[in-house]
Design an enzyme around this catalytic site. Structure first.
Site, PDB file in Angstrom:
ATOM      1  N   GLN A 113     -14.916 -13.813   8.961  1.00  0.00           N
ATOM      2  CA  GLN A 113     -13.481 -13.530   8.935  1.00  0.00           C
ATOM      3  C   GLN A 113     -12.990 -13.367   7.497  1.00  0.00           C
ATOM      4  OE1 GLN A 113     -11.408 -16.365  11.894  1.00  0.00           O
ATOM      5  NE2 GLN A 113     -13.372 -17.315  11.419  1.00  0.00           N
ATOM      6  N   ASP A 116     -13.369 -11.856   1.175  1.00  0.00           N
ATOM      7  CA  ASP A 116     -13.693 -12.005  -0.250  1.00  0.00           C
ATOM      8  C   ASP A 116     -14.940 -11.256  -0.689  1.00  0.00           C
ATOM      9  OD1 ASP A 116     -15.800 -13.735   0.709  1.00  0.00           O
ATOM     10  OD2 ASP A 116     -14.372 -15.395   0.700  1.00  0.00           O
ATOM     11  N   HIS A 131     -12.565  -8.725   9.423  1.00  0.00           N
ATOM     12  CA  HIS A 131     -11.193  -8.609   8.924  1.00  0.00           C
ATOM     13  C   HIS A 131     -11.086  -7.743   7.672  1.00  0.00           C
ATOM     14  CE1 HIS A 131      -9.897 -12.561  11.126  1.00  0.00           C
ATOM     15  NE2 HIS A 131     -10.007 -11.528  11.934  1.00  0.00           N
ATOM     16  N   CYS A 139      -4.644   4.266   0.222  1.00  0.00           N
ATOM     17  CA  CYS A 139      -3.303   4.808   0.373  1.00  0.00           C
ATOM     18  C   CYS A 139      -2.946   4.921   1.851  1.00  0.00           C
ATOM     19  CB  CYS A 139      -3.202   6.177  -0.293  1.00  0.00           C
ATOM     20  SG  CYS A 139      -1.572   6.948  -0.138  1.00  0.00           S
ATOM     21  N   GLY A 201     -17.247 -23.447   9.064  1.00  0.00           N
ATOM     22  CA  GLY A 201     -15.992 -23.448   8.338  1.00  0.00           C
ATOM     23  C   GLY A 201     -14.877 -22.631   8.944  1.00  0.00           C
ATOM     24  N   THR A 202     -14.790 -22.591  10.258  1.00  0.00           N
ATOM     25  CA  THR A 202     -13.714 -21.849  10.901  1.00  0.00           C
ATOM     26  C   THR A 202     -13.124 -22.661  12.046  1.00  0.00           C
ATOM     27  OG1 THR A 202     -13.137 -19.870  12.185  1.00  0.00           O
ATOM     28  CG2 THR A 202     -15.430 -20.623  12.310  1.00  0.00           C
ATOM     29  N   THR A 203     -11.815 -22.519  12.227  1.00  0.00           N
ATOM     30  CA  THR A 203     -11.157 -23.187  13.351  1.00  0.00           C
ATOM     31  C   THR A 203     -11.371 -22.419  14.650  1.00  0.00           C
ATOM     32  OG1 THR A 203      -9.097 -22.045  12.765  1.00  0.00           O
ATOM     33  CG2 THR A 203      -9.385 -24.304  11.949  1.00  0.00           C
ATOM     34  N   ALA A 245     -19.491 -26.661   3.931  1.00  0.00           N
ATOM     35  CA  ALA A 245     -20.528 -25.685   4.256  1.00  0.00           C
ATOM     36  C   ALA A 245     -21.697 -25.729   3.290  1.00  0.00           C
ATOM     37  CB  ALA A 245     -19.908 -24.287   4.281  1.00  0.00           C
TER      38      ALA A 245
END
Length: 261
Positions: A113, A116, A131, A139, A201-203, A245
């Site tokens: 998700q 970065d 994501h 543009c 590391g995700t909900t 993590a």
């Protein structure tokens, strides 16, 4: 048990699963990049801890595709906070370990998700950025695409030098559909199936993030969660490591690498 105080039996059991797995899916969220200095989304500038933004909007409204169209300066104010954090940091040991596991087990995939780009920086090749990626801006009219090296240097909102229309990051804002290429990869690989699914590391609040874990659980496929807290999939996993993590992955890698030496 948290951080360095890891449950040895659980770590050994998960390492054993890694040793026998042939197709692995790692699902990563903001906690994966916490050891890179990025706050989890519940902490970015306090946005998700507060009821409203400075302008009086819920953050889900401020960071929506509709807001980008109607009031791009508001949307970009909060996009820039997230983008600056991503561009100003780098991948951590946890990302490197997932890349190393992919080299050892070629049918390893990462569904992330995070926007970065750290998984690819660390060497993972089979990455589904569901994501998008905050390093690229495009543009809204002419589709000119550029790479962002410094979000702090952007005018807010940034305008296209070619046609003068608003630029946007190539990330999924609230209310927008997922990118087709990532969705196709997600559907293709989940159809093929995995023999180990690991949530990190995700909900897991999004259905498409929780689904691979829940489906694996229902099919009797081993499932693992690495997370200091509870999530929407915690009750579905076979093994839980309540840890950051990078700490948990380092412990797993030491045992996994030792078994292959």
């Amino acid at each position: 048990m948290l951080q360095d105080d890891l449950p040895a039996a659980t770590v050994d059991a998960v390492a054993a699963l890694l040793q026998t797995a042939r197709r692995i899916l790692f699902i990563t969220g903001a906690g994966m990049s916490a050891d890179s200095g990025l706050p989890t989304y519940r902490g970015i500038g306090g946005l998700y801890e507060r009821k409203d933004t400075d302008e009086g909007f819920p953050i889900e409204v401020a960071l929506s595709g509709r807001m980008l169209q109607s009031r791009p300066e508001v949307c970009w104010k909060y996009i820039a906070q997230i983008g600056a954090a991503c561009v100003g940091a780098r991948h951590n040991r946890g990302h490197e370990i997932l890349a190393a596991i992919e080299r050892a087990i070629p049918d390893t995939w990462v569904l992330t998700q995070n926007v970065d780009g750290f998984h690819r920086d660390a060497g993972s090749r089979q990455v589904i950025e569901i994501h998008g990626n905050a390093r690229s801006i495009v543009c809204t009219r002419c589709s000119r695409r550029d790479t962002v090296s410094d979000y702090h240097a952007l005018a807010l909102p940034p305008m296209c030098p070619a046609c003068g229309h608003v630029l946007r990051p190539e990330v999924v804002l609230f209310g927008e559909i997922l990118p087709p290429e990532a969705t196709e990869a997600y559907e293709r690989e989940t159809r093929l199936g995995f023999d180990l699914v690991v949530s990190i590391g995700t909900t897991s609040v999004f259905p498409y993030i929780a689904a691979p874990v829940i489906e694996a659980h229902e099919q009797g496929i081993p499932t693992v969660e690495i997370n200091p807290g509870d999530s929407e999939v915690s009750r579905f996993v076979d093994h839980r490591i309540r840890s950051r993590a990078a700490v948990a992955l380092q412990a797993l890698w030491q045992r996994f690498a030792a078994s292959r030496a």
